[in-house]
Design a protein around this motif. Structure first.
Motif, PDB file in Angstrom:
ATOM      1  N   GLY A 317       0.847  -1.193   0.000  1.00  0.00           N
ATOM      2  CA  GLY A 317       0.000   0.000   0.000  1.00  0.00           C
ATOM      3  C   GLY A 317       0.880   1.239   0.000  1.00  0.00           C
ATOM      4  O   GLY A 317       2.068   1.163   0.291  1.00  0.00           O
ATOM      5  N   TYR A 318       0.309   2.364  -0.348  1.00  0.00           N
ATOM      6  CA  TYR A 318       1.089   3.595  -0.340  1.00  0.00           C
ATOM      7  C   TYR A 318       0.222   4.768   0.048  1.00  0.00           C
ATOM      8  O   TYR A 318      -0.876   4.936  -0.467  1.00  0.00           O
ATOM      9  N   PHE A 319       0.705   5.540   0.983  1.00  0.00           N
ATOM     10  CA  PHE A 319       0.107   6.832   1.260  1.00  0.00           C
ATOM     11  C   PHE A 319       1.246   7.758   1.642  1.00  0.00           C
ATOM     12  O   PHE A 319       2.086   7.399   2.473  1.00  0.00           O
ATOM     13  N   PRO A 320       1.336   8.936   1.014  1.00  0.00           N
ATOM     14  CA  PRO A 320       2.482   9.809   1.294  1.00  0.00           C
ATOM     15  C   PRO A 320       2.543  10.235   2.754  1.00  0.00           C
ATOM     16  O   PRO A 320       1.518  10.378   3.415  1.00  0.00           O
ATOM     17  N   SER A 321       3.781  10.435   3.231  1.00  0.00           N
ATOM     18  CA  SER A 321       3.965  10.908   4.607  1.00  0.00           C
ATOM     19  C   SER A 321       3.660  12.415   4.670  1.00  0.00           C
ATOM     20  O   SER A 321       3.508  13.063   3.634  1.00  0.00           O
ATOM     21  N   ILE A 322       3.599  12.939   5.884  1.00  0.00           N
ATOM     22  CA  ILE A 322       3.340  14.378   6.077  1.00  0.00           C
ATOM     23  C   ILE A 322       4.420  15.202   5.355  1.00  0.00           C
ATOM     24  O   ILE A 322       4.128  16.209   4.700  1.00  0.00           O
ATOM     25  N   VAL A 323       5.672  14.739   5.473  1.00  0.00           N
ATOM     26  CA  VAL A 323       6.778  15.476   4.838  1.00  0.00           C
ATOM     27  C   VAL A 323       6.609  15.468   3.316  1.00  0.00           C
ATOM     28  O   VAL A 323       6.841  16.489   2.650  1.00  0.00           O
ATOM     29  N   GLU A 324       6.187  14.336   2.766  1.00  0.00           N
ATOM     30  CA  GLU A 324       5.970  14.270   1.308  1.00  0.00           C
ATOM     31  C   GLU A 324       4.845  15.205   0.877  1.00  0.00           C
ATOM     32  O   GLU A 324       4.942  15.867  -0.164  1.00  0.00           O
ATOM     33  N   ILE A 325       3.785  15.261   1.670  1.00  0.00           N
ATOM     34  CA  ILE A 325       2.666  16.156   1.326  1.00  0.00           C
ATOM     35  C   ILE A 325       3.145  17.615   1.395  1.00  0.00           C
ATOM     36  O   ILE A 325       2.831  18.428   0.527  1.00  0.00           O
ATOM     37  N   GLY A 326       3.958  17.912   2.425  1.00  0.00           N
ATOM     38  CA  GLY A 326       4.531  19.260   2.539  1.00  0.00           C
ATOM     39  C   GLY A 326       5.411  19.582   1.342  1.00  0.00           C
ATOM     40  O   GLY A 326       5.361  20.687   0.794  1.00  0.00           O
ATOM     41  N   GLY A 327       6.212  18.602   0.916  1.00  0.00           N
ATOM     42  CA  GLY A 327       7.077  18.794  -0.245  1.00  0.00           C
ATOM     43  C   GLY A 327       6.274  19.021  -1.518  1.00  0.00           C
ATOM     44  O   GLY A 327       6.619  19.878  -2.350  1.00  0.00           O
ATOM     45  N   LEU A 328       5.193  18.254  -1.659  1.00  0.00           N
ATOM     46  CA  LEU A 328       4.323  18.404  -2.836  1.00  0.00           C
ATOM     47  C   LEU A 328       3.716  19.816  -2.874  1.00  0.00           C
ATOM     48  O   LEU A 328       3.772  20.499  -3.909  1.00  0.00           O
ATOM     49  N   LEU A 329       3.169  20.243  -1.732  1.00  0.00           N
ATOM     50  CA  LEU A 329       2.584  21.595  -1.675  1.00  0.00           C
ATOM     51  C   LEU A 329       3.652  22.643  -1.961  1.00  0.00           C
ATOM     52  O   LEU A 329       3.403  23.651  -2.623  1.00  0.00           O
ATOM     53  N   GLY A 330       4.868  22.371  -1.452  1.00  0.00           N
ATOM     54  CA  GLY A 330       5.979  23.291  -1.683  1.00  0.00           C
ATOM     55  C   GLY A 330       6.309  23.418  -3.160  1.00  0.00           C
ATOM     56  O   GLY A 330       6.528  24.528  -3.660  1.00  0.00           O
ATOM     57  N   GLY A 331       6.338  22.292  -3.867  1.00  0.00           N
ATOM     58  CA  GLY A 331       6.643  22.315  -5.307  1.00  0.00           C
ATOM     59  C   GLY A 331       5.589  23.079  -6.085  1.00  0.00           C
ATOM     60  O   GLY A 331       5.912  23.916  -6.942  1.00  0.00           O
ATOM     61  N   LEU A 332       4.313  22.809  -5.757  1.00  0.00           N
ATOM     62  CA  LEU A 332       3.227  23.494  -6.461  1.00  0.00           C
ATOM     63  C   LEU A 332       3.243  24.986  -6.117  1.00  0.00           C
ATOM     64  O   LEU A 332       3.075  25.844  -6.990  1.00  0.00           O
ATOM     65  N   GLY A 333       3.488  25.277  -4.816  1.00  0.00           N
ATOM     66  CA  GLY A 333       3.563  26.665  -4.383  1.00  0.00           C
ATOM     67  C   GLY A 333       4.714  27.396  -5.061  1.00  0.00           C
ATOM     68  O   GLY A 333       4.563  28.549  -5.472  1.00  0.00           O
ATOM     69  N   LEU A 334       5.852  26.704  -5.198  1.00  0.00           N
ATOM     70  CA  LEU A 334       7.025  27.327  -5.824  1.00  0.00           C
ATOM     71  C   LEU A 334       6.716  27.708  -7.281  1.00  0.00           C
ATOM     72  O   LEU A 334       7.088  28.796  -7.737  1.00  0.00           O
ATOM     73  N   ALA A 335       6.006  26.823  -7.985  1.00  0.00           N
ATOM     74  CA  ALA A 335       5.657  27.111  -9.380  1.00  0.00           C
ATOM     75  C   ALA A 335       4.794  28.375  -9.459  1.00  0.00           C
ATOM     76  O   ALA A 335       5.055  29.277 -10.268  1.00  0.00           O
ATOM     77  N   VAL A 336       3.777  28.452  -8.596  1.00  0.00           N
ATOM     78  CA  VAL A 336       2.873  29.619  -8.612  1.00  0.00           C
ATOM     79  C   VAL A 336       3.640  30.879  -8.193  1.00  0.00           C
ATOM     80  O   VAL A 336       3.511  31.935  -8.813  1.00  0.00           O
ATOM     81  N   PHE A 337       4.463  30.737  -7.146  1.00  0.00           N
ATOM     82  CA  PHE A 337       5.234  31.877  -6.629  1.00  0.00           C
ATOM     83  C   PHE A 337       6.144  32.444  -7.725  1.00  0.00           C
ATOM     84  O   PHE A 337       6.158  33.653  -7.968  1.00  0.00           O
ATOM     85  N   LEU A 338       6.889  31.562  -8.387  1.00  0.00           N
ATOM     86  CA  LEU A 338       7.808  32.020  -9.433  1.00  0.00           C
ATOM     87  C   LEU A 338       7.047  32.652 -10.591  1.00  0.00           C
ATOM     88  O   LEU A 338       7.475  33.643 -11.171  1.00  0.00           O
ATOM     89  N   PHE A 339       5.889  32.057 -10.911  1.00  0.00           N
ATOM     90  CA  PHE A 339       5.088  32.586 -12.019  1.00  0.00           C
ATOM     91  C   PHE A 339       4.587  33.999 -11.688  1.00  0.00           C
ATOM     92  O   PHE A 339       4.742  34.925 -12.493  1.00  0.00           O
ATOM     93  N   VAL A 340       3.989  34.152 -10.496  1.00  0.00           N
ATOM     94  CA  VAL A 340       3.429  35.474 -10.124  1.00  0.00           C
ATOM     95  C   VAL A 340       4.547  36.508 -10.028  1.00  0.00           C
ATOM     96  O   VAL A 340       4.411  37.635 -10.526  1.00  0.00           O
ATOM     97  N   LEU A 341       5.658  36.081  -9.425  1.00  0.00           N
ATOM     98  CA  LEU A 341       6.795  36.993  -9.278  1.00  0.00           C
ATOM     99  C   LEU A 341       7.348  37.385 -10.656  1.00  0.00           C
ATOM    100  O   LEU A 341       7.598  38.556 -10.940  1.00  0.00           O
ATOM    101  N   GLY A 342       7.500  36.375 -11.520  1.00  0.00           N
ATOM    102  CA  GLY A 342       8.014  36.625 -12.872  1.00  0.00           C
ATOM    103  C   GLY A 342       7.103  37.535 -13.649  1.00  0.00           C
ATOM    104  O   GLY A 342       7.548  38.441 -14.363  1.00  0.00           O
ATOM    105  N   LYS A 343       5.799  37.297 -13.474  1.00  0.00           N
ATOM    106  CA  LYS A 343       4.821  38.099 -14.209  1.00  0.00           C
ATOM    107  C   LYS A 343       4.838  39.544 -13.710  1.00  0.00           C
ATOM    108  O   LYS A 343       4.662  40.486 -14.484  1.00  0.00           O
TER     109      LYS A 343
END
Lengths: 369, 200
Positions: A317-343
């Protein structure tokens, strides 16, 4: 205050919140990475080798490529509504690729040894080709962005290398002998998913302003479901044990909630929302968010289904750990952050748009010639 | 020279002595198994049976793990052994997903032992050799083979079910066993990896 003024004010407040929220998520992701570096990979889910980080990497790299495709389509006249959005689309692509790179850094057990990619590359590995295509595409995106004279040929070449990223990432799984992965259809699925994510992201950003993108999503979302059914039928027709076990895992096993969740929330609901005649701009945005989340879940399903049935062992079975979920949110957040900042600094400002118009003249003449 | 192994399934009693000997020889931590024995059942009472299948790295002729490794950390050596260079491994685990036999292990920590009281003196001495964030697997006990000894699992097996030797040496026991057992099988031949661990 009129209704339109009030709506404008609400939109402005929401717009102002995006940057700090995305920045906060990116910081959470970086904190999770530091935690991993200090505590080691023990903080990750203890089951399958490739989990949510790789799924997010595929999602973000696909989003980057999809945005390059849309920029090229706008430039080549296939999506005229996007012609003026070239700069924003390229910023989005660069932000997505950088965030995808962050996800890979999160996933590596020994990131400090990554220099071996340069000193000891193995050209039979799809990872090396993926890395090279990512590197070349990011450079081309930046050249297209900062070059004074627009060139649709250069953007076309960038779209070709971006296509290479998507196909290679599909092959990373497709060349593997694991039952759920060993399929020539996976690169095609990845390509369709890349376009779906890019179209969905643009709809989230602009609501119902881009009519052709809605049509693209309406056409491609059911196609993803059809691909899934084709895979299941082909794999199970002759009763191949690995494929049958993978299908059972998805339809009735431990992955069933995620598979059916993807079908209902990631495909059917956004499809219905986009088809609904009385839909509002908010509904279009919700459909876009659901489609992006759906692609992420579909990628996790595919990854887990290929690893959950190890050779001569019990189903995992597989379910991501809390750290993995934090990392995932971080990656998605980083994409949005860089995009808004770049724009904010380089986007389609009136000056940039004006300059784009003046730049468009020689390009138009070149095209006519 | 091509080192290989022959495993007699009719002799194996599924005692896992090989798994323990491997852990003792190579000092692998909790959750890391370079070899294991899978026990399965078949049939129904009164015709029920238990089967033991020892699993380890197959040191393939055409190893998919080496093919996918992006930094050449996994290599097929001249003596036929598939090895991993921990100094090169970036911990991407692509090799783990590519191995058809699921016999690679990811080192998640080297400071957690088997006992609540903390690391034993033995654990302190051996766990440091395992680099966190890298992938490991059976080495055919290269350190023993260099000294002319058999791998620990082979030396320990109480049922004498494991045989190790040079597949290129006509006088070796493994070659003789394969000649005497033309129906010797490898795992998942359809994967095209040409394993050098044979089951008779």
């Amino acid at each position: 205050m009129t209704n339109s003024a009030s709506n404008e004010a609400k939109r402005s407040t929401a717009g102002n919140l995006i940057l700090p929220v995305a920045g906060l998520l990116a910081v959470i992701g970086i904190v999770c990475w530091v935690l991993q570096l200090i505590l080691g990979p023990t903080v990750l889910a203890d089951s399958i080798p490739w989990g949510v980080y790789i799924a997010a990497f595929f999602l973000l790299a696909g989003a980057g490529s999809g945005l390059v495709f849309t920029a090229a389509a706008g430039e080549w006249g296939l999506l005229p509504a996007l012609k003026d959005k070239r700069r924003s689309l390229l910023i989005g692509a660069a932000a997505s690729y950088i965030a995808a790179g962050f996800m890979i850094l999160l996933d590596l057990g020994q990131p400090v040894q990554i220099y071996n990619f340069f000193v000891s590359p193995n050209f039979t590995s799809m990872f090396v080709w993926d890395f090279l295509f990512l590197l070349v595409t990011v450079v081309l995106v930046l050249v297209c962005f900062f070059r004074k004279e627009k060139s649709k040929w250069l953007l076309g070449l960038t779209a070709v290398t971006a296509l290479g990223i998507v196909l290679i990432e599909g092959w990373i799984l497709a060349v593997n002998s694991a039952g759920a992965w060993n399929s020539a259809l996976i690169p095609v699925v990845f390509l369709v998913e890349a376009i779906v994510v890019a179209a969905a992201v643009l709809l989230v950003a602009k609501g119902d302003a881009f009519e052709p993108l809605k049509k693209i999503l309406i056409g491609l979302l059911p196609l993803l479901l059809i691909f899934s059914l084709i895979e299941m039928f082909a794999g199970n027709y002759m009763g191949a044990s690995e494929e049958a076990a993978g299908t059972k895992l998805l339809l009735t096993g431990s992955l069933a909630p995620f598979y059916w969740g993807w079908v209902v929330l990631g495909v059917a609901l956004p499809f219905a929302l986009l088809l609904w005649k009385g839909k509002s701009a908010a509904m279009v945005k919700v459909a876009g968010v659901l489609a992006v989340c759906g692609v992420l879940v579909a990628k996790i399903n595919l990854l887990v289904a290929g690893q959950a049935l190890p050779f001569e062992g019990e189903q995992i079975g597989y379910f991501p750990s809390i750290v993995e979920i934090g990392g995932l949110l971080g990656g998605l957040g980083l994409a949005v952050f860089l995009f808004v900042l770049g724009k904010k600094f380089f986007g389609d400002t009136p000056a940039a748009a004006g300059s784009a118009q003046t730049e468009a003249a020689p390009a138009k003449a070149e095209a006519e010639a | 020279m091509r080192y290989g192994m022959v495993i007699s399934l009719s002799r194996c009693i599924g005692c896992n002595s090989c798994s323990i000997a491997c852990k003792h020889e190579n000092g692998t931590g909790p959750g890391v198994f370079w070899r294991r024995v899978v026990i399965t059942e078949s049939g129904k009472y009164p015709q029920a049976a238990m089967h033991a299948l020892p699993l380890l790295c197959n040191h393939c002729e055409d190893p998919s793990c080496a093919k996918v490794c992006p930094v050449k950390a996994t290599q097929l050596d001249d003596n036929g052994m598939v090895t991993i260079d921990a100094k090169k491994c970036i911990g991407c685990r692509y090799c783990m997903t590519a191995c058809p036999y699921n016999v690679r292990a990811y080192v998640k920590s080297n400071d957690k032992g088997y006992f609540d009281e903390g690391l034993t003196e033995y654990e302190k001495a051996v766990y440091g050799e395992h680099k966190v964030g890298t992938v490991e697997k059976c080495t055919f006990c290269a350190q023993r083979v260099e000294e002319g000894r058999d791998p620990a699992c082979v030396a320990t097996c109480p049922a004498k079910a494991l045989f190790f030797g040079d597949l290129d040496d006509p006088a070796s026991q493994v070659v003789k066993l394969l000649k005497d057992n033309p129906n010797a099988k490898t795992l998942k031949p359809e994967a095209g990896t040409k394993p050098k661990v044979f089951y008779i």
